[in-house]
Motif scaffolding. Sequence first.
Motif, PDB file in Angstrom:
ATOM      1  N   THR A   1       0.836  -1.200   0.000  1.00 46.59           N
ATOM      2  CA  THR A   1       0.000   0.000   0.000  1.00 46.59           C
ATOM      3  C   THR A   1       0.869   1.248   0.000  1.00 46.59           C
ATOM      4  O   THR A   1       0.571   2.231  -0.704  1.00 46.59           O
ATOM      5  N   VAL A   2       1.951   1.234   0.758  1.00 45.60           N
ATOM      6  CA  VAL A   2       2.904   2.347   0.726  1.00 45.60           C
ATOM      7  C   VAL A   2       3.504   2.476  -0.669  1.00 45.60           C
ATOM      8  O   VAL A   2       3.625   3.585  -1.214  1.00 45.60           O
ATOM      9  N   LEU A   3       3.864   1.348  -1.262  1.00 48.42           N
ATOM     10  CA  LEU A   3       4.448   1.370  -2.602  1.00 48.42           C
ATOM     11  C   LEU A   3       3.462   1.929  -3.624  1.00 48.42           C
ATOM     12  O   LEU A   3       3.848   2.724  -4.498  1.00 48.42           O
ATOM     13  N   HIS A   4       2.189   1.532  -3.511  1.00 41.54           N
ATOM     14  CA  HIS A   4       1.181   2.085  -4.420  1.00 41.54           C
ATOM     15  C   HIS A   4       1.069   3.593  -4.242  1.00 41.54           C
ATOM     16  O   HIS A   4       0.972   4.342  -5.220  1.00 41.54           O
ATOM     17  N   GLY A   5       1.071   4.039  -2.995  1.00 39.17           N
ATOM     18  CA  GLY A   5       0.955   5.463  -2.736  1.00 39.17           C
ATOM     19  C   GLY A   5       2.108   6.271  -3.306  1.00 39.17           C
ATOM     20  O   GLY A   5       1.925   7.400  -3.787  1.00 39.17           O
ATOM     21  N   LEU A   6       3.298   5.687  -3.275  1.00 42.70           N
ATOM     22  CA  LEU A   6       4.481   6.386  -3.771  1.00 42.70           C
ATOM     23  C   LEU A   6       4.577   6.371  -5.296  1.00 42.70           C
ATOM     24  O   LEU A   6       5.106   7.314  -5.899  1.00 42.70           O
ATOM     25  N   THR A   7       4.097   5.304  -5.919  1.00 47.08           N
ATOM     26  CA  THR A   7       4.278   5.151  -7.365  1.00 47.08           C
ATOM     27  C   THR A   7       3.069   5.577  -8.192  1.00 47.08           C
ATOM     28  O   THR A   7       3.194   5.763  -9.402  1.00 47.08           O
ATOM     29  N   LEU A   8       1.905   5.718  -7.561  1.00 53.59           N
ATOM     30  CA  LEU A   8       0.684   6.017  -8.316  1.00 53.59           C
ATOM     31  C   LEU A   8       0.115   7.388  -7.976  1.00 53.59           C
ATOM     32  O   LEU A   8      -1.102   7.585  -7.965  1.00 53.59           O
ATOM     33  N   ALA A   9       0.989   8.323  -7.673  1.00 54.21           N
ATOM     34  CA  ALA A   9       0.546   9.675  -7.333  1.00 54.21           C
ATOM     35  C   ALA A   9      -0.244  10.281  -8.496  1.00 54.21           C
ATOM     36  O   ALA A   9       0.133  10.153  -9.656  1.00 54.21           O
ATOM     37  N   GLY A  10      -1.375  10.905  -8.150  1.00 56.13           N
ATOM     38  CA  GLY A  10      -2.208  11.534  -9.162  1.00 56.13           C
ATOM     39  C   GLY A  10      -3.333  10.670  -9.677  1.00 56.13           C
ATOM     40  O   GLY A  10      -4.201  11.155 -10.417  1.00 56.13           O
ATOM     41  N   SER A  11      -3.368   9.404  -9.297  1.00 55.68           N
ATOM     42  CA  SER A  11      -4.434   8.496  -9.715  1.00 55.68           C
ATOM     43  C   SER A  11      -5.283   8.127  -8.505  1.00 55.68           C
ATOM     44  O   SER A  11      -4.765   7.975  -7.400  1.00 55.68           O
ATOM     45  N   THR A  12      -6.589   7.965  -8.722  1.00 51.58           N
ATOM     46  CA  THR A  12      -7.476   7.592  -7.616  1.00 51.58           C
ATOM     47  C   THR A  12      -7.632   6.081  -7.502  1.00 51.58           C
ATOM     48  O   THR A  12      -7.685   5.549  -6.399  1.00 51.58           O
ATOM     49  N   CYS A  13      -7.733   5.389  -8.650  1.00 52.71           N
ATOM     50  CA  CYS A  13      -7.846   3.921  -8.678  1.00 52.71           C
ATOM     51  C   CYS A  13      -9.080   3.424  -7.925  1.00 52.71           C
ATOM     52  O   CYS A  13      -9.140   2.254  -7.539  1.00 52.71           O
ATOM     53  N   ASN A  14     -10.032   4.301  -7.705  1.00 53.06           N
ATOM     54  CA  ASN A  14     -11.232   3.949  -6.949  1.00 53.06           C
ATOM     55  C   ASN A  14     -12.384   4.798  -7.481  1.00 53.06           C
ATOM     56  O   ASN A  14     -12.305   6.032  -7.441  1.00 53.06           O
ATOM     57  N   PRO A  15     -13.447   4.168  -7.997  1.00 53.32           N
ATOM     58  CA  PRO A  15     -14.581   4.958  -8.505  1.00 53.32           C
ATOM     59  C   PRO A  15     -15.142   5.939  -7.485  1.00 53.32           C
ATOM     60  O   PRO A  15     -15.576   7.031  -7.844  1.00 53.32           O
ATOM     61  N   CYS A  16     -15.111   5.548  -6.207  1.00 53.56           N
ATOM     62  CA  CYS A  16     -15.619   6.455  -5.167  1.00 53.56           C
ATOM     63  C   CYS A  16     -14.752   7.705  -5.062  1.00 53.56           C
ATOM     64  O   CYS A  16     -15.256   8.807  -4.844  1.00 53.56           O
ATOM     65  N   GLY A  17     -13.440   7.543  -5.201  1.00 54.11           N
ATOM     66  CA  GLY A  17     -12.549   8.691  -5.164  1.00 54.11           C
ATOM     67  C   GLY A  17     -12.740   9.607  -6.359  1.00 54.11           C
ATOM     68  O   GLY A  17     -12.535  10.825  -6.263  1.00 54.11           O
ATOM     69  N   THR A  18     -13.151   9.053  -7.495  1.00 54.40           N
ATOM     70  CA  THR A  18     -13.382   9.852  -8.693  1.00 54.40           C
ATOM     71  C   THR A  18     -14.632  10.712  -8.554  1.00 54.40           C
ATOM     72  O   THR A  18     -14.763  11.746  -9.224  1.00 54.40           O
ATOM     73  N   LEU A  19     -15.545  10.302  -7.680  1.00 58.19           N
ATOM     74  CA  LEU A  19     -16.781  11.059  -7.495  1.00 58.19           C
ATOM     75  C   LEU A  19     -16.529  12.426  -6.859  1.00 58.19           C
ATOM     76  O   LEU A  19     -17.289  13.360  -7.098  1.00 58.19           O
ATOM     77  N   GLN A  20     -15.481  12.549  -6.042  1.00 59.43           N
ATOM     78  CA  GLN A  20     -15.240  13.795  -5.323  1.00 59.43           C
ATOM     79  C   GLN A  20     -15.005  14.988  -6.258  1.00 59.43           C
ATOM     80  O   GLN A  20     -15.683  16.012  -6.142  1.00 59.43           O
ATOM     81  N   PRO A  21     -14.037  14.909  -7.211  1.00 63.86           N
ATOM     82  CA  PRO A  21     -13.863  16.049  -8.121  1.00 63.86           C
ATOM     83  C   PRO A  21     -15.064  16.267  -9.036  1.00 63.86           C
ATOM     84  O   PRO A  21     -15.327  17.398  -9.455  1.00 63.86           O
ATOM     85  N   MET A  22     -15.806  15.201  -9.344  1.00 65.34           N
ATOM     86  CA  MET A  22     -17.014  15.367 -10.152  1.00 65.34           C
ATOM     87  C   MET A  22     -18.063  16.144  -9.362  1.00 65.34           C
ATOM     88  O   MET A  22     -18.730  17.023  -9.891  1.00 65.34           O
TER      89      MET A  22
END
Length: 238
Positions: free
Chosen positions: A70-91
């Motif tokens: 999870t730490v590795l994902h956070g460090l390497t995937l900056a700028g991506s939500t990878c979660n439909p729920c997270g995409t709802l916020q900017p919408m």
Amino acid sequence: SVLLMSGVVVAVGLCRRLTRRRLRSHPRLFAFLVEMFSTFQICACTNELSLLGNVEPKPHTALTLTYGFTVLHGLTLAGSTCNPCGTLQPMWGGTTSLRMGGLKIAAQFVAAVLARVFMHFIWSLEMAEPHFGALSQGCSSPMQTTEMQAFCIELLFSVVFQLAVLRSESVNPKYRVHLIALLITMLVYAGGNLTGAVFNPALAFSLHADCFYDKFLSYSLVYWIAPALGKFLILYVF
């Protein structure tokens, strides 16, 4: 298994870098591919992690790998939500158009399917001991409680996770990834034996597609509607 997951992270990193270099002038295609590659990494690694729950010592090995990746994902995937729920916020906030948001959510579910197909192919090769018999499990239901309790657990976990993400936005990024990873690990420890503690609709579909086929209404209620409702509750409160 660790080498396999590390290889996925490296391959996705190369694909994201190539996409940034070649497709900056095509914003929609760029956004789709970056979100797809990022979600693919999370789904593929989590599919592999799901096989390691019984590796001794239990549950320390699985939880340690969950935190580390999870730490590795956070460090390497900056700028991506990878979660439909997270995409709802900017919408919801109007910073992302409905078309762009829908494009990213589509990319996340495409990645979920691709990750499942890819991992099933890898498991069929039986390169590691956890892969033996992995394809014969079918719908290994993660719900070990009633449907209503599972709905409430996923709703609660989604609220806690999304609230933590919002409240930690002002934290230094190098500390923030560890805080989020620690929270996810704690939620997996607390509810993993009851619902799987997924709170990500795309990831849930990648992990348990067979169960969605068998019991679509139950699984869509718990793993799609509950996390989305949790996100909307947080957005309404804020």
